[in-house]
Design an enzyme around this catalytic site. Structure first.
Site, short mmCIF file in Angstrom:
data_model
loop_
_atom_site.label_atom_id
_atom_site.label_comp_id
_atom_site.label_asym_id
_atom_site.label_seq_id
_atom_site.Cartn_x
_atom_site.Cartn_y
_atom_site.Cartn_z
CG ASP A 67 -0.34 -0.79 2.39
OD1 ASP A 67 1.09 -0.57 2.88
OD2 ASP A 67 -1.09 -1.15 3.28
CG ASP A 136 -8.16 -1.65 11.87
OD1 ASP A 136 -7.41 -2.07 11.83
OD2 ASP A 136 -9.13 -0.40 11.38
CG HIS A 138 -6.19 -2.64 8.73
ND1 HIS A 138 -6.04 -0.64 9.07
CD2 HIS A 138 -4.04 -2.40 9.27
CE1 HIS A 138 -4.67 -0.29 9.49
NE2 HIS A 138 -3.69 -1.42 9.65
CD GLU A 143 -8.09 1.15 8.64
OE1 GLU A 143 -8.16 0.31 8.37
OE2 GLU A 143 -7.94 1.76 7.77
P1 PGA Z 1 2.35 -1.51 12.51
O1 PGA Z 1 1.29 -1.41 11.49
O2 PGA Z 1 3.76 -1.91 12.14
O3 PGA Z 1 3.00 -0.36 12.70
O4 PGA Z 1 1.85 -1.77 13.85
C1 PGA Z 1 1.04 -2.88 11.56
C2 PGA Z 1 -0.26 -2.04 9.89
O5 PGA Z 1 -0.71 -1.19 10.37
O6 PGA Z 1 -0.83 -3.29 9.06
#
Ligand code: PGA
Length: 259
Positions: A67, A136, A138, A143
């Site tokens: 992404d 959350d 994702h 999301e």
């Molecule tokens: P993080 O994010 O590795 O910074 O915890 C993970 C994500 O949002 O997929």
């Protein structure tokens, strides 16, 4: 799903490094799917170390990142292009033109997304996708509520994700509201996957993704339907799993030939 629980993120990273090195040994021109955020950083350190100390070469590897934020240029310090250059690409011998990250500044986002899907297909498809997980649920920036069959497209970030990612920016208002992300369906097309999670902050969502029902409200739970997924977590992220003793027993007693 294979659930691998190790004491530290570094030990988790070393397992991922070994899996990737084995993949490259058998297929020097493998296609890797890569992730950003704090979670994959120990893995990228380990890959850089293996390149430096063990001569692991990425010269024929192709990569696709999950992404990118919409509206950030590739040289913006919070863009994922910048992150990947800094944390991995500049530390290994990968060819710049073999790395792919969605262009968050594309004039025509829809054709950027279609082109990204096409580029993945033309490369022969992703052999191994590395994933983190949002608090959350994702994967990529898919999301809660994302179609479990979705393809690369524009998404609006949830308030939770904006809050979580604000730590990388000067303040909350600077976090872009939109992104381009591979879809859940795109991710599921990968031949194999590694999902990493570290820290107590991820314990709840790991238990939902691994042991809860498959639901679009927890996009990572779709991985339960994929035949080749390794969930590699530290003790803290594993702490709310019900079957923790069983996962440990399976790992310790894994026959050598299975590696
Ligand atoms: P993080 O994010 O590795 O910074 O915890 C993970 C994500 O949002 O997929």
């Amino acid at each position: 799903m294979e659930i691998i629980i190790r004491p530290s993120p570094e030990e988790c990273a070393s397992i991922g490094g070994r899996i990737i090195a084995n993949l490259i040994k058998g297929k020097p021109d493998a296609v890797l799917g890569l992730a950003t955020g704090s979670t994959p950083m120990p893995l990228y350190c380990e890959l850089a170390r293996m390149h430096e100390d063990e001569g692991l070469s990425f010269s024929e590897i192709t990569t696709f990142n999950l992404d990118e934020y919409i509206g950030l240029s590739g040289d913006h310090p919070c863009s994922y292009q910048y992150f990947m250059n800094k944390e991995l690409f500049s530390r290994i011998d990968i060819r710049a033109d073999s790395t792919h990250i969605p262009n968050g500044e594309a004039d025509d986002i829809e054709s950027e997304c279609l082109g990204y899907e096409q580029a993945i297909r033309s490369s022969g498809g992703i052999d191994l996708q590395v994933l983190g997980i949002g608090s959350d649920g994702h994967i990529g920036f898919n999301e809660p509520g994302s179609s479990l069959a979705s393809r690369t497209r524009i998404k609006t970030l949830t308030g939770k994700t904006i809050e979580d990612n604000a730590r990388f920016f000067d303040n909350l208002n600077q976090v872009p509201r939109h992104c381009i992300t591979m879809g859940v369906g795109t991710i599921m097309d990968s031949v194999s996957l590694i999902l990493y999670a570290f820290g107590e902050r991820k314990a709840d969502i790991i238990s939902k993704a691994v042991e809860g029902p498959v639901s679009a409200m927890v996009p990572a739970s779709i991985l339960q339907l994929h035949p080749r997924v390794r969930v590699i977590v530290d003790e803290a992220a594993a702490s709310k799993l019900t079957n923790i003793d069983y996962y440990k027993e399976v790992y310790v007693n894994k026959p050598d030939w299975q590696e």
